[in-house]
Design an enzyme around this catalytic site. Structure first.
Site, PDB file in Angstrom:
ATOM      1  N   ASP A 172       0.852  -1.195   0.000  1.00 22.03           N
ATOM      2  CA  ASP A 172       0.000   0.000   0.000  1.00 22.03           C
ATOM      3  C   ASP A 172       0.886   1.242   0.000  1.00 22.03           C
ATOM      4  OD1 ASP A 172      -3.270   0.006   1.051  1.00 22.03           O
ATOM      5  OD2 ASP A 172      -2.231   1.892   0.666  1.00 22.03           O
ATOM      6  N   TYR A 184     -11.406   6.364 -13.552  1.00 30.56           N
ATOM      7  CA  TYR A 184     -11.705   5.167 -12.762  1.00 30.56           C
ATOM      8  C   TYR A 184     -12.373   4.099 -13.642  1.00 30.56           C
ATOM      9  CZ  TYR A 184     -13.330   2.301  -8.844  1.00 30.56           C
ATOM     10  OH  TYR A 184     -13.562   1.264  -7.975  1.00 30.56           O
ATOM     11  N   ARG A 213     -17.872   9.093   0.352  1.00 31.41           N
ATOM     12  CA  ARG A 213     -18.864   8.112  -0.117  1.00 31.41           C
ATOM     13  C   ARG A 213     -20.196   8.383   0.576  1.00 31.41           C
ATOM     14  NH1 ARG A 213     -16.294   3.947  -2.935  1.00 31.41           N
ATOM     15  NH2 ARG A 213     -18.280   3.869  -3.999  1.00 31.41           N
ATOM     16  N   ASN A 240       1.678  -4.739 -13.734  1.00 33.41           N
ATOM     17  CA  ASN A 240       2.775  -5.218 -12.878  1.00 33.41           C
ATOM     18  C   ASN A 240       2.395  -6.490 -12.127  1.00 33.41           C
ATOM     19  OD1 ASN A 240       4.470  -3.139 -13.576  1.00 33.41           O
ATOM     20  ND2 ASN A 240       3.752  -1.807 -11.924  1.00 33.41           N
ATOM     21  N   ALA A 258     -10.099  -6.762  -8.196  1.00 28.99           N
ATOM     22  CA  ALA A 258     -11.286  -6.061  -7.709  1.00 28.99           C
ATOM     23  C   ALA A 258     -11.725  -5.094  -8.795  1.00 28.99           C
ATOM     24  CB  ALA A 258     -10.961  -5.325  -6.414  1.00 28.99           C
ATOM     25  N   PHE A 268      -2.189   6.103  -0.183  1.00 28.18           N
ATOM     26  CA  PHE A 268      -2.821   7.204  -0.909  1.00 28.18           C
ATOM     27  C   PHE A 268      -4.286   7.312  -0.467  1.00 28.18           C
ATOM     28  CE2 PHE A 268      -4.930   9.084  -4.620  1.00 28.18           C
ATOM     29  CZ  PHE A 268      -4.142  10.210  -4.792  1.00 28.18           C
ATOM     30  N   ASP A 290       4.178   2.018  -4.251  1.00 28.81           N
ATOM     31  CA  ASP A 290       3.129   2.271  -5.238  1.00 28.81           C
ATOM     32  C   ASP A 290       3.025   1.058  -6.168  1.00 28.81           C
ATOM     33  OD1 ASP A 290       1.665   3.309  -7.514  1.00 28.81           O
ATOM     34  OD2 ASP A 290       2.065   5.297  -6.661  1.00 28.81           O
ATOM     35  N   VAL A 291       1.808   0.607  -6.411  1.00 29.63           N
ATOM     36  CA  VAL A 291       1.604  -0.586  -7.251  1.00 29.63           C
ATOM     37  C   VAL A 291       2.004  -0.314  -8.715  1.00 29.63           C
ATOM     38  CG1 VAL A 291      -0.830  -0.124  -7.855  1.00 29.63           C
ATOM     39  CG2 VAL A 291      -0.043  -2.493  -7.610  1.00 29.63           C
TER      40      VAL A 291
HETATM   41  N1  UDP Z   1     -24.095  11.102  -2.872  1.00 32.32           N
HETATM   42  C1  UDP Z   1     -24.915  11.990  -2.200  1.00 32.32           C
HETATM   43  N2  UDP Z   1     -24.397  12.617  -1.107  1.00 32.32           N
HETATM   44  C2  UDP Z   1     -23.120  12.420  -0.664  1.00 32.32           C
HETATM   45  C3  UDP Z   1     -22.306  11.506  -1.355  1.00 32.32           C
HETATM   46  C4  UDP Z   1     -22.814  10.861  -2.468  1.00 32.32           C
HETATM   47  O1  UDP Z   1     -26.067  12.235  -2.584  1.00 32.32           O
HETATM   48  O2  UDP Z   1     -22.734  13.043   0.348  1.00 32.32           O
HETATM   49  C5  UDP Z   1     -24.663  10.356  -4.021  1.00 32.32           C
HETATM   50  C6  UDP Z   1     -23.813  10.381  -5.297  1.00 32.32           C
HETATM   51  O3  UDP Z   1     -24.119  11.511  -6.088  1.00 32.32           O
HETATM   52  C7  UDP Z   1     -24.198   9.074  -5.947  1.00 32.32           C
HETATM   53  C8  UDP Z   1     -24.480   8.128  -4.784  1.00 32.32           C
HETATM   54  O4  UDP Z   1     -24.724   8.986  -3.663  1.00 32.32           O
HETATM   55  O5  UDP Z   1     -25.381   9.232  -6.704  1.00 32.32           O
HETATM   56  C9  UDP Z   1     -23.341   7.185  -4.467  1.00 32.32           C
HETATM   57  O6  UDP Z   1     -22.172   7.946  -4.349  1.00 32.32           O
HETATM   58  P1  UDP Z   1     -20.778   7.337  -3.854  1.00 32.32           P
HETATM   59  O7  UDP Z   1     -19.780   8.437  -3.982  1.00 32.32           O
HETATM   60  O8  UDP Z   1     -20.926   6.716  -2.522  1.00 32.32           O
HETATM   61  O9  UDP Z   1     -20.451   6.145  -4.849  1.00 32.32           O
HETATM   62  P2  UDP Z   1     -20.609   5.875  -6.418  1.00 32.32           P
HETATM   63  O10 UDP Z   1     -21.585   4.766  -6.498  1.00 32.32           O
HETATM   64  O11 UDP Z   1     -21.114   7.110  -7.110  1.00 32.32           O
HETATM   65  O12 UDP Z   1     -19.244   5.496  -6.858  1.00 32.32           O
END
Ligand code: UDP
Length: 315
Positions: free
Chosen positions: A32, A144, A185, A98, A113, A35, A57-58
């Protein structure tokens, strides 16, 4: 006992896996660069003689003798990967290259993953593995999405060209203890905001959907896939098919935390998928797996984690 490399081992999923593998008596090498991973996630494993930490770094080639490789190394939160798109793409593509070279030279089995993001903003619902997706290749999520798609391409080319033993899993939104408190998230944000009596941030009108899978269910699927016969290469979707809107998630979190926080609406994110729900038929038939946690049950465990996290943070 096996010698197992877990890249991204200090991250959310990686650290849960390292813990289980060490408990079973395997020798685990956690790679790891911190980051997006955190030392806190693995500090309890450091005293174990079966656990080694490699801070690297991977995207830099490495040479090791290993029996199995799990690749989790890549920032997974939209907030983080959109801030560092080039680093994200490099960790996905160069990192996979790698590790595949390492798998080829050592004969190790290798798990990737991958993600539901390979489907982009899906036009087919729910999403089966056969769906090619709807990804904007030049948008802010592309580092991503396209990074993970390219990684899948590399995995299948190493499988066809060099018969490397590959296992590719498309992981849908996973939540649970050890999620980062700062990577934005939705589950961690809404729980922390509720517990701290702050407004709950909702992007767009909150009608977009996700299907949330509790971390224990996801880790169980990963282990089952790694133990499956060589012909099971994936890609296999893993997630909880119970779909909910972000508004429904917010109201459940408010109820479970007993919070009086209000909703605060912000502009919708660019290219934010409108709906997402895995088809898990393949995981059922090929891995005999299905999720066991209801959303409420998993959220209660995650809320308990963040409550104790906040207490420690304040001390
Ligand atoms: N989202 C939200 N409020 C937050 C964070 C995320 O409404 O504080 C929404 C975001 O726009 C998306 C969903 O929740 O529609 C899931 O977002 P996340 O970033 O958790 O993961 P994603 O599935 O988009 O990679």
């Amino acid at each position: 006992m096996k010698r197992i490399l877990v890249s991204g081992g200090a991250g959310f999923l990686g650290s849960h896996l390292c813990e289980q593998l060490v408990e079973e008596g395997n020798e685990v090498i956690c790679l790891d660069n911190f980051f997006s991973g955190s030392e806190q996630n693995i500090s309890h494993l450091l005293p174990s003689s079966n656990f080694k930490l490699l801070v690297q770094d991977v995207s830099i080639p490495l040479s090791l003798e290993v029996d199995e490789i799990y690749n989790f190394a890549c920032p997974a939160s939209p907030l983080l990967y959109q801030r560092f798109p080039i680093e994200t793409f490099k960790s996905s593509v160069l990192g996979s290259l790698n590790l595949l070279e390492l798998a080829k030279s050592t004969g190790a089995k290798i798990f990737q993953a991958s993600t539901s993001e390979v489907y982009g903003d899906p036009l087919l619902h729910p999403q089966p593995e056969s769906y090619f997706g709807n990804v904007n290749p030049i948008g802010p999520r592309a580092c991503y999405d396209e990074g993970k798609r390219s990684a899948e391409t590399l995995f299948f080319d190493f499988y066809r060209q060099y018969q490397v033993d590959i296992k590719v899993m498309r992981i849908f939104n996973t939540y649970g203890p050890r999620m980062s408190a700062t990577d934005g998230r939705v589950v961690s944000n809404l729980i922390l905001q509720s517990l701290q009596r702050q407004n709950l941030t909702i992007f767009g009108d909150g009608s977009q959907t996700r299907s949330f899978c509790f971390v224990e269910d996801t880790i169980r699927a990963i282990r089952l896939m790694m133990a499956s016969p060589k012909e099971i290469t994936g890609p296999i979707n893993v997630g909880n098919p119970t779909e909910c809107t972000i508004l429904e998630l917010a109201s459940l979190i408010l109820k479970l935390t007993g919070s009086s926080s209000q909703l605060y609406f912000l502009p919708q994110r660019t290219d934010d998928p409108i709906q997402r729900q895995p088809s898990v038929e393949l995981a059922k038939t090929e891995l005999s797996w299905q999720p066991t946690y209801q959303l409420k049950e998993g959220l209660l465990k995650t809320i308990a984690y963040f409550e104790s996290f906040l207490k420690k943070d304040v001390c």
